[in-house]
Scaffold this active site. Structure first.
Site, PDB file in Angstrom:
ATOM      1  N   LYS A 175     102.246  67.580  92.578  1.00 17.56           N
ATOM      2  CA  LYS A 175     101.478  66.880  91.476  1.00 17.56           C
ATOM      3  C   LYS A 175     102.131  65.333  91.211  1.00 17.56           C
ATOM      4  O   LYS A 175     101.457  64.568  91.034  1.00 17.56           O
ATOM      5  CB  LYS A 175     101.240  67.538  90.321  1.00 17.56           C
ATOM      6  CG  LYS A 175     100.115  68.604  90.411  1.00 17.56           C
ATOM      7  CD  LYS A 175      99.736  69.223  89.214  1.00 17.56           C
ATOM      8  CE  LYS A 175      98.754  70.520  89.123  1.00 17.56           C
ATOM      9  NZ  LYS A 175      98.440  71.071  87.936  1.00 17.56           N
TER      10      LYS A 175
ATOM     11  N   LYS B 277      95.533  74.824 100.615  1.00 14.53           N
ATOM     12  CA  LYS B 277      94.720  75.638  99.638  1.00 14.53           C
ATOM     13  C   LYS B 277      93.512  75.064  98.863  1.00 14.53           C
ATOM     14  O   LYS B 277      93.302  73.941  98.625  1.00 14.53           O
ATOM     15  CB  LYS B 277      95.796  75.855  98.611  1.00 14.53           C
ATOM     16  CG  LYS B 277      95.497  76.644  97.158  1.00 14.53           C
ATOM     17  CD  LYS B 277      96.495  76.704  96.339  1.00 14.53           C
ATOM     18  CE  LYS B 277      96.145  75.558  95.257  1.00 14.53           C
ATOM     19  NZ  LYS B 277      96.541  75.906  93.782  1.00 14.53           N
TER      20      LYS B 277
ATOM     21  N   LYS C 157      90.915  73.120  92.790  1.00 17.80           N
ATOM     22  CA  LYS C 157      89.870  72.598  91.843  1.00 17.80           C
ATOM     23  C   LYS C 157      89.820  71.123  91.867  1.00 17.80           C
ATOM     24  O   LYS C 157      88.680  70.560  91.945  1.00 17.80           O
ATOM     25  CB  LYS C 157      90.231  72.991  90.358  1.00 17.80           C
ATOM     26  CG  LYS C 157      90.127  74.481  90.059  1.00 17.80           C
ATOM     27  CD  LYS C 157      89.702  74.379  88.574  1.00 17.80           C
ATOM     28  CE  LYS C 157      90.087  75.752  87.902  1.00 17.80           C
ATOM     29  NZ  LYS C 157      91.321  75.903  87.230  1.00 17.80           N
TER      30      LYS C 157
HETATM   31  P1  AMP Z   1      93.942  77.013  88.631  1.00 16.82           P
HETATM   32  O1  AMP Z   1      93.051  76.326  89.466  1.00 16.82           O
HETATM   33  O2  AMP Z   1      95.210  76.066  88.898  1.00 16.82           O
HETATM   34  O3  AMP Z   1      93.800  76.731  87.143  1.00 16.82           O
HETATM   35  O4  AMP Z   1      94.254  78.491  88.810  1.00 16.82           O
HETATM   36  C1  AMP Z   1      93.489  79.403  88.102  1.00 16.82           C
HETATM   37  C2  AMP Z   1      93.966  80.754  89.175  1.00 16.82           C
HETATM   38  O5  AMP Z   1      93.519  80.725  90.204  1.00 16.82           O
HETATM   39  C3  AMP Z   1      95.500  80.983  89.146  1.00 16.82           C
HETATM   40  O6  AMP Z   1      95.704  82.401  89.216  1.00 16.82           O
HETATM   41  C4  AMP Z   1      95.711  80.478  90.707  1.00 16.82           C
HETATM   42  O7  AMP Z   1      96.740  81.110  91.118  1.00 16.82           O
HETATM   43  C5  AMP Z   1      94.202  80.987  91.211  1.00 16.82           C
HETATM   44  N1  AMP Z   1      93.674  80.267  92.568  1.00 16.82           N
HETATM   45  C6  AMP Z   1      93.981  78.819  92.482  1.00 16.82           C
HETATM   46  N2  AMP Z   1      93.431  78.340  93.674  1.00 16.82           N
HETATM   47  C7  AMP Z   1      93.324  79.557  94.554  1.00 16.82           C
HETATM   48  C8  AMP Z   1      93.214  79.791  95.903  1.00 16.82           C
HETATM   49  N3  AMP Z   1      93.060  78.804  96.619  1.00 16.82           N
HETATM   50  N4  AMP Z   1      93.109  80.896  96.309  1.00 16.82           N
HETATM   51  C9  AMP Z   1      93.473  81.941  95.484  1.00 16.82           C
HETATM   52  N5  AMP Z   1      93.674  81.915  93.980  1.00 16.82           N
HETATM   53  C10 AMP Z   1      93.710  80.528  93.590  1.00 16.82           C
END
Ligand code: AMP
Ligand code: TRP
Length: 339
Positions: free
Chosen positions: A114, A196, A199
């Protein structure tokens, strides 16, 4: 006395919640509600570690809470709350900062990724995993259900907890375990199966399946998904077939079928076009009821606020006393009320 295992997890309100978040994280939270004591937090303070538009952040925070409820988080079983509503998180983070070596934070993969993308890097970005450690350990959580990408942060949390216990009081903090699902732990981008699904990239059309996308948008994203020049529809760890593997993985996680059943469903497919439409159909069908519940919740803001206020009260009842104990063993003078 409750003997249920305590679970804590969090999700950032910045960006667009997508199928990777659901399959990697939210699904486990919903499934564990009966047998575990769940605390699920919309981590708005974490979102502030990179630049945000204030109006958008406020909207996304409430919208994400509604998506979680619509996805099956039941406020009678799970404590769902907004991180900034409970001041123990920011205060606990400060106290943990003072026992966390700088080098541990500089080594975090997510910080390196990041910070490389930001013109100016705020202190908060480096401190992000310490706030996460405070989130988890203020609740004496045993388990942290997250996607694969968060494993390193939970391991750091364990290290911070052990260091604190060693310095101040053995067994003060429970040392939590990460819980990573077998399927859906790491969904890849539809437009690029080597990165990956994320968001922040979900603003780009065709990268992610956003949970609130209309059916025709979902179909469009799948139809454009990057695959390979072959024809074979089977699970594989060949990097060449990462796109097909990702599509099959999504189908598997959504339907709950075994690998051979998934492959059998596509045995008569005429090519990747059929695979893409087949996966899109199960995803659209799967998301429809959640999307309808989301709309109803967003139409009743008072009810959403009521649920979040109760969640914050329940969360504070657990974390504020733990914070007080932390302060006490660290040698701070606890305030005495004047009446
Ligand atoms: P975040 O989007 O960083 O707030 O992530 C929220 C949750 O979603 C966390 O537990 C991440 O590990 C999971 N997560 C985010 N991106 C992925 C992805 N591409 N595949 C699976 N899990 C994800
Ligand atoms: N860092 C997590 C993510 O991006 C979100 C998060 C914040 C979290 N606090 C947490 C996850 C505590 C689990 C436990 O996904």
């Amino acid at each position: 006395m409750t003997t249920k295992k305590r679970v804590f997890s969090g999700i950032q309100p910045s960006g667009n919640i997508h199928l990777g978040n659901y399959l990697g994280a939210v699904k486990q939270w919903v499934e564990g509600q009966d047998e575990k004591e769940n605390f699920i937090c919309v981590v708005d303070l974490h979102s502030l570690t990179v630049p945000q538009d204030p109006v958008e952040l406020r909207f996304q925070t409430r919208s994400l809470a509604a998506v979680l409820l619509a996805s099956g988080i039941d406020p009678d079983k799970t404590t769902l709350f907004i991180q900034s509503h409970v001041t123990a998180h920011a205060e606990g983070c400060w106290l943990l900062n003072c026992v966390t070596p700088l080098g541990w934070l500089q080594r975090m993969t997510q910080f390196k990724d990041k910070s490389a993308k930001q013109e100016s890097v705020g202190m908060g970005l480096l401190d992000y995993p310490v706030l996460q450690a405070a989130d988890i350990m203020l609740y004496d959580a045993h388990e942290v259900p997250v996607g694969e990408d968060q494993k390193q942060h939970v391991e750091l949390c364990r290290d911070i907890g052990q260091r604190f216990n060693h310095i101040y009081e053995e067994e003060f903090f429970i040392i939590p375990e990460p819980k990573i699902p077998q399927d859906g732990a790491r969904l890849m981008g539809l437009d690029d199966p080597t990165v990956k699904m994320s968001k922040s990239l979900a603003y780009t059309r065709g990268h992610a399946v956003r949970l609130l996308d209309e059916p025709k948008e979902i179909l469009r994203s799948f139809k454009k998904a990057v695959t390979d020049s072959g024809r074979e529809i089977r699970f594989s760890d060949d990097p060449e077939k990462a796109g097909v593997n990702n599509l099959l993985g999504i189908y598997k996680a959504v339907t709950g079928k075994a690998n051979d059943e998934v492959e059998a469903d596509f045995a008569n497919a005429r090519g990747y076009g059929d695979l893409k439409v087949g996966v899109a159909e199960v995803v659209i069908e799967f998301l429809a009821p959640m999307q309808a519940r989301y709309k109803a919740l967003m139409d009743d803001p008072a009810e959403l606020d009521r649920i979040l206020a109760i969640g914050a009260e329940q969360a504070a009842a657990v974390s504020m006393p733990k914070l007080r104990q932390m302060k006490e063993i660290m040698g701070l003078v606890l305030p005495v009320s004047s009446d």
